[in-house]
Design an enzyme around this catalytic site. Structure first.
Site: not given
Length: 324
Positions: A47, A134, A269
């Site tokens: 993660k 991000c 995913g």
């Protein structure tokens, strides 16, 4: 599956087969050890981890739409210190031979550098994946992955402090992927991961409100698969570093399609949440799929796409051939 026919050799990652979970879909792996033997995987992707712990966005984190799943987790994770102290030693003991790639995220290039400096000292981590979707506070909140400058800053900062393989995970939310792929390669990335989720929204008509706390979320699922195929094909045409493909894989054919477009390995995913055994099933289907499509080895699938035709007569003859 332990056979040279299915093996893929990538920087930092010696894979017995090309399949691995995408970042976040297996958390840090420990929760899935009882599902099946994780050593069947090509690699384990962990993660996305940040310097400080993050509780993430308010629930719900994921919602179903007609086109796929929208998620807005907000990079919830226990922080690098806890991951290093609590999770990684247990993983190293439980799965000593399985290649592991840790995804990291930062709001500045300096944060990426700090994370990579820590990971450099962790032998059990084979490679680092940079989550470049991000927000970059140095560029006014734009994602690192949407500008060549942002990608260069993050990748260069990490390259300066680690000898481990670096995979830059690129965003599909751009006009042209080619200069961004080139920027990652020039800055020192050993490979690319493509693609991250697409930005989307879903609305509640009755309440006249957004369904996710931040309104926007990341779209994944079958709807983004053709986009991932095209973007991988575009990037593969301008870089020499390998690509790990990800986006909307629901069948073995989907996985091979990403590889034919230019990917050397494949991440999965959302299907892992629908079927915890999806990846081992995909691995078991690989031999028959290679036979069906006349590939001697899985490596032969990568870049197997014929050049696009620019002659209409050739295209007509090509179509007629397969209609006979």
């Amino acid at each position: 599956m332990n056979n040279e026919r299915y093996a893929v050799s990538l920087p930092g990652l010696e894979l017995k087969n090309p399949f691995m979970p995408s970042s976040g879909s297996y958390y840090y792996g420990l929760d899935h050890i009882d599902d099946f033997d994780l050593n069947e995987l090509g690699a384990l992707v962990l993660k996305t981890t940040t310097i400080s712990p993050r509780k993430g966005n308010p629930q719900p984190w994921k919602i179903q739409t007609k086109a796929g799943v929208l998620n807005s987790v907000g990079l919830a994770n226990p922080g690098m210190a806890a991951v290093k102290a609590d999770f990684l030693p247990k993983l190293a003991t439980a799965l000593p031979d399985l290649p592991k790639m840790l995804s990291i995220s930062g709001e500045t290039a300096a944060e990426f550098e700090e994370l990579a400096t820590i990971i450099e000292q962790i032998p059990s981590i084979s490679a680092i994946e940079l989550n470049l979707s991000c927000p970059n506070v140095d560029e006014g909140g734009r994602a690192f992955g949407v500008t060549a400058e942002g990608i260069t800053a993050a990748v260069s900062a990490v390259r300066a402090v680690t000898t481990k393989a670096i995979y830059a995970k690129l965003s599909p939310n751009v006009t042209d992927i080619k200069p961004l792929a080139i920027a990652a390669e020039k800055a020192g990335a050993d490979g690319l991961t493509m693609v991250n989720t697409l930005v989307g929204m879903s609305l509640d008509l009755m309440n006249r409100s957004v369904r996710l706390y931040r309104g926007k979320g990341g779209l994944s699922g079958q709807a983004i698969h053709p986009i991932a195929v095209e973007l991988i094909w575009e990037a593969a045409s301008v870089v020499d570093i390998p690509i790990i493909g990800v986006g909307g894989v629901t069948t073995i054919d989907d996985a091979l399609e990403l590889m034919m477009a230019g990917a050397s390995a494949v991440q999965v995913g959302i299907m892992n949440s629908e079927d915890p055994l999806f990846l081992p099933k995909l691995i078991k289907q690989l031999p028959a799929a290679l036979d069906k499509y006349h590939f001697e080895t899985v490596v032969d699938v990568t870049h197997a796409l014929h050049p696009l035709m620019d002659n209409e007569d050739e295209w007509v003859k090509y179509q007629e051939k397969f209609q006979q």
